[in-house]
Enzyme design. Structure first.
Site, PDB file in Angstrom:
ATOM      1  N   ASP A  27      -8.766  -5.563   0.126  1.00  0.00           N
ATOM      2  CA  ASP A  27      -7.731  -5.605   1.170  1.00  0.00           C
ATOM      3  C   ASP A  27      -7.027  -6.958   1.241  1.00  0.00           C
ATOM      4  O   ASP A  27      -6.968  -7.586   2.305  1.00  0.00           O
ATOM      5  CB  ASP A  27      -8.339  -5.288   2.550  1.00  0.00           C
ATOM      6  CG  ASP A  27      -9.176  -4.024   2.553  1.00  0.00           C
ATOM      7  OD1 ASP A  27      -8.721  -3.027   1.968  1.00  0.00           O
ATOM      8  OD2 ASP A  27     -10.278  -4.032   3.137  1.00  0.00           O
ATOM      9  N   GLU A 188      -4.246   4.481   6.017  1.00  0.00           N
ATOM     10  CA  GLU A 188      -4.484   3.203   6.694  1.00  0.00           C
ATOM     11  C   GLU A 188      -3.716   2.103   5.961  1.00  0.00           C
ATOM     12  O   GLU A 188      -2.839   2.384   5.152  1.00  0.00           O
ATOM     13  CB  GLU A 188      -5.994   2.896   6.749  1.00  0.00           C
ATOM     14  CG  GLU A 188      -6.697   2.937   5.407  1.00  0.00           C
ATOM     15  CD  GLU A 188      -8.223   2.941   5.526  1.00  0.00           C
ATOM     16  OE1 GLU A 188      -8.760   3.060   6.637  1.00  0.00           O
ATOM     17  OE2 GLU A 188      -8.882   2.840   4.472  1.00  0.00           O
TER      18      GLU A 188
END
Ligand SMILES: *[C@@H]1O[C@H](CO)[C@@H](O)[C@H](O)[C@H]1NC(C)=O
Length: 300
Positions: A27, A188
């Site tokens: 991420d 997401e």
């Protein structure tokens, strides 16, 4: 003949060359300071920090919170737990990094620093949180600044992507931006990015964090307003499962996602993670918006 055939090959670029301690990186989010140094933040206890002078060779220099982040413990349900999917903005000599966490309580915190160095950060506290019974999760923040408006997109895995006013919220109202209900709401890691007259909402669909079983892919929609309505290249609303693929599994790259974008001297950069049998790796490519829809390309 060969050239004609190549038009039909689904040709995603390889991730750009990166060296140094880049496995695992999950991420990632990218900033560049006034001195030209690149700062990459990623999921870890305390949030990992890597720097680079050339966007290729990376050095892990430590974490944002070397002594832990005890104020997050009640949200992570452990001591010094993972702080997920940070988002970095560098503005007027100041780094702003926000991060989410979800077990047992979803919450987003933010921190500031003028140097970016491990241990130099001040905790600016809770930005927003969600509780059991809410339809979405307060995770995966991404800040966009539009004029005087600071806006955070977030979420969610459940119920897609939301947006709300931030630094600190001025209210409790959220705007529903995208949803993927046909696929179990697996969406997401949003990023809202402005180019020309459009705002682009990038999201990760599918599952992260399952190694080579991960199904993440990066999809996008666009809108003339930052708060929607977003539609994909076929005109399908992102609230109705729309989303044009920017990057998906290809060659030996599995599950690209968890992305962030940043403007650099050679164009718009996308950073993401992907999986191979070797681990969780850092991907960096350029993004070309010249057709009106983002296309991922390899830099030189
Ligand atoms: C918008 O995209 C085009 C094409 O990729 C690029 O040349 C331009 O610099 C971008 N503009 C901004 C503000 O990022």
């Amino acid at each position: 003949m060969v050239a004609a055939l190549s038009c039909f090959v689904n040709a995603y670029p390889e991730p750009g060359l990166v060296t140094g301690n880049v496995n695992p990186v999950a991420d990632p989010t990218l900033c560049k300071d006034d001195a030209g140094t690149y700062w990459l933040f990623s999921t870890a206890p305390g949030i990992e920090i890597r720097t680079s002078t050339d966007r290729t060779a990376w050095t892990l220099i430590g974490v944002v919170w070397p002594d832990g982040a005890s104020w997050t413990d009640v949200y992570t349900g452990t001591t010094n737990g993972n702080l997920w999917a940070p988002d970095c903005t560098y503005l007027d000599g100041q780094f702003y990094v926000s991060t989410g966490m979800a077990h047992p309580y979803p919450a987003i915190f933010f921190a500031k620093s003028t140097t970016g160095e491990p241990g130099s950060w001040t905790n600016e506290g809770l930005v927003t949180s969600t509780v059991t019974g809410d339809t979405y999760n307060a995770i995966d923040p991404n800040l966009i600044i539009v004029g005087d408006v600071w806006w955070l997109s977030l979420g969610s895995f459940w119920d897609g992507i939301m947006g709300e006013p931030t630094g600190k919220p001025t209210g409790t109202t959220v705007t529903h931006l995208a949803e993927n209900s046909a696929n179990g709401d697996e969406m997401e890691a949003s990023v809202i990015w402005q180019n020309g007259s459009f705002f682009y909402l990038f999201t990760s669909w599918g599952l992260c964090c399952e190694g080579t079983s991960s199904t993440y892919m990066i999809r996008v929609g666009r809108s003339t307003e930052y708060n929607g309505d977003y539609v994909d290249a076929n005109g399908v609303s992102l609230l109705d499962g729309g989303g044009t693929i920017v990057l998906e599994a290809h060659d030996d790259v599995i599950g690209p996602g968890g992305q962030d974008l940043m403007t650099d001297v050679d164009g718009t950069v996308i950073v993401y993670h992907y999986y191979t049998s070797a681990g969780t790796l850092l991907g960096i490519n350029l993004v070309d918006f010249s057709t009106g829809w983002p296309v991922s390309i390899l830099f030189d």
